[in-house]
Structure formats: structure tokens, C-alpha cells
Design an enzyme around this catalytic site. Structure first.
Site, PDB file in Angstrom:
ATOM      1  N   GLY A  20      -4.162  -9.693  -0.662  1.00 32.61           N
ATOM      2  CA  GLY A  20      -3.688  -8.370  -1.043  1.00 32.61           C
ATOM      3  C   GLY A  20      -3.903  -7.353   0.058  1.00 32.61           C
ATOM      4  O   GLY A  20      -4.081  -7.704   1.222  1.00 32.61           O
ATOM      5  N   CYS A  21      -3.909  -6.099  -0.321  1.00 28.50           N
ATOM      6  CA  CYS A  21      -4.047  -5.001   0.643  1.00 28.50           C
ATOM      7  C   CYS A  21      -5.249  -5.204   1.545  1.00 28.50           C
ATOM      8  O   CYS A  21      -6.375  -5.365   1.077  1.00 28.50           O
ATOM      9  CB  CYS A  21      -4.185  -3.690  -0.122  1.00 28.50           C
ATOM     10  SG  CYS A  21      -4.604  -2.285   0.923  1.00 28.50           S
ATOM     11  N   PHE A  22      -5.012  -5.168   2.851  1.00 35.26           N
ATOM     12  CA  PHE A  22      -6.121  -5.435   3.767  1.00 35.26           C
ATOM     13  C   PHE A  22      -7.132  -4.302   3.830  1.00 35.26           C
ATOM     14  O   PHE A  22      -8.246  -4.492   4.317  1.00 35.26           O
ATOM     15  CB  PHE A  22      -5.655  -5.820   5.171  1.00 35.26           C
ATOM     16  CG  PHE A  22      -4.505  -5.033   5.757  1.00 35.26           C
ATOM     17  CD1 PHE A  22      -4.336  -3.677   5.535  1.00 35.26           C
ATOM     18  CD2 PHE A  22      -3.577  -5.686   6.560  1.00 35.26           C
ATOM     19  CE1 PHE A  22      -3.286  -2.969   6.104  1.00 35.26           C
ATOM     20  CE2 PHE A  22      -2.521  -4.988   7.146  1.00 35.26           C
ATOM     21  CZ  PHE A  22      -2.375  -3.626   6.915  1.00 35.26           C
ATOM     22  N   MET A  29       0.818  -1.194   0.000  1.00 36.92           N
ATOM     23  CA  MET A  29       0.000   0.000   0.000  1.00 36.92           C
ATOM     24  C   MET A  29       0.853   1.245   0.000  1.00 36.92           C
ATOM     25  O   MET A  29       1.053   1.870  -1.018  1.00 36.92           O
ATOM     26  CB  MET A  29      -0.964  -0.009   1.186  1.00 36.92           C
ATOM     27  CG  MET A  29      -2.037  -1.050   1.046  1.00 36.92           C
ATOM     28  SD  MET A  29      -2.878  -1.344   2.595  1.00 36.92           S
ATOM     29  CE  MET A  29      -1.524  -1.812   3.643  1.00 36.92           C
TER      30      MET A  29
END
Length: 214
Positions: free
Chosen positions: A48-50, A1
């Protein structure tokens, strides 16, 4: 991120707002499921990005809470700075507490594979690359492990995706991420990354699964 924000920052908010729409992949319901039992249950999923994973699962009816965090490594290095080095074995993940009388584990998996992330991308999601962005399921019981394995096999037999599913079934403890990562989507609706990558995903979920929206 944050290590990909240099890319996102090159997009103006206007350009982000016209980002390409996400579409949910139509998937069959799982043939197996975890018995509902009593009380709430927990699922831990990485994709992926939380930020985006958290945002999608917060929309589901029956979900009581979603926490962003790190799974698959040790407590000592379960922090964003260390995980970003891609040497800690963690995956960015979400811990979903849900009421199985309202939404089942298999339904969570259907949303996970259909729209929450792309299970055919190996060690990456969208602009984010590295093993911490891998697709992985961390079962919290033998029943969850069996259901997850069966559903992956079911989707494979159905050729639900154009490419092979690379999702791994792993073991490991979940550790909550730093406070500034929690509820990031809701607290930062104009953030370029959120606008470009996560708002279209949430919109696609709400359009594809209106009966599941809380």
C-alpha cells in the site's frame, strides 16, 4: 495517496485525530530466517501507500534507512504520475536497509504482516485501490525468497488471518520515489492522510512491539 486525498480532505483534522485505532495482528515468529552474515542487508516490501510503510519501518531498532519507491516495473515509468495510471506494473514499496545483527529479515516480515499493512487485501490498502497498492515481497536473495515463502505458508497453516493471504513474491528492481515522498510522515505530521491512516498504525506498532522500537 494523492488520488485518494479528495476522500481524506473531507475529514477535518479533528475528525482525523479521533480515527479508529489500529491493532497489530498477533503473529508467531517465523520458523526460518536469513543468516545474519556481515554488514547491512536490504529488504524490499510493498504494502500500500509507502508513506505508512516507511513510517513503521523507520521505528524499528536496527533499521538504518528506509526509502520510499517503486518496484516491479521499469526505470522509464518509475515516477508517481505514471505509476498512478496503474499501467506500469510497479508497486509502491519501501527499501529497508537494516543491521541483521540487531533485527533479522524474519522479524521485518513479522512486522510487515502484523501491522505495516493488511496482507489479505487484494490490490488495495484502506482507501487506496489499484495494483500499485498490492501486497508483494521483492526478495533480494534466494535466502530471502525461501524465508518469505516459508513464512507465508506458516501463517496460512496457523490460520493467522480470517481471510487468505494474497501477498505475492515477485522479482524486479527498486527505484526511489520523488524527493517529496521521502520521510513524508515525519515532515508532514498534520497531513490528513497521515493523521487518519498512518499515525494509528505507527502507534499500534509501538504498543505491540516495544522491544523492537528504536
Amino acid at each position: 495517496m494523492f488520488r485518494t486525498l479528495a476522500v481524506a480532505a473531507t475529514l477535518s483534522l479533528a475528525a482525523c485525530g479521533s480515527a479508529q485505532a489500529e491493532r497489530a495482528v498477533p503473529l508467531p515468529a517465523a520458523a526460518q530466517d536469513v543468516p545474519p552474515g556481515t554488514g547491512t542487508q536490504v529488504a524490499v516490501l510493498a504494502g500500500g501507500c509507502f508513506w505508512g510503510m516507511e513510517a513503521v519501518f523507520e521505528q524499528l531498532k536496527g533499521v538504518r534507512s528506509v526509502t520510499s519507491g517503486y518496484a516491479g516495473g521499469t526505470r522509464a515509468t518509475a515516477n508517481y504520475a505514471d505509476v498512478s495510471s496503474e499501467t506500469t506494473r510497479h508497486a509502491e514499496a519501501v527499501r529497508v536497509v537494516y543491521d541483521p545483527r540487531v533485527v533479522s529479515y524474519a522479524t521485518l516480515l513479522r512486522v510487515y504482516f502484523s501491522i505495516a499493512h493488511d496482507p489479505t487485501q487484494l490490490n488495495r490498502q484502506g482507501p487506496d485501490q489499484g495494483t500499485s497498492y498490492r501486497s508483494a515481497i521483492f526478495p533480494q536473495s534466494p535466502q530471502q525468497r525461501a524465508v518469505a515463502a516459508a513464512y507465508i505458508a506458516q501463517l496460512g497453516r496457523a490460520h493467522a488471518f480470517a481471510a487468505p493471504i494474497v501477498t505475492r513474491i515477485e522479482g524486479g528492481t527498486f527505484y526511489p520515489a520523488e524527493a517529496y515522498h521521502q520521510d513524508f510522515f515525519r515532515r508532514n505530521p498534520a497531513h490528513p492522510y497521515i493523521v487518519r491512516w498512518d499515525k494509528p498504525k505507527v502507534a499500534a506498532f509501538r504498543a505491540a512491539y516495544p522491544r523492537l522500537v528504536s
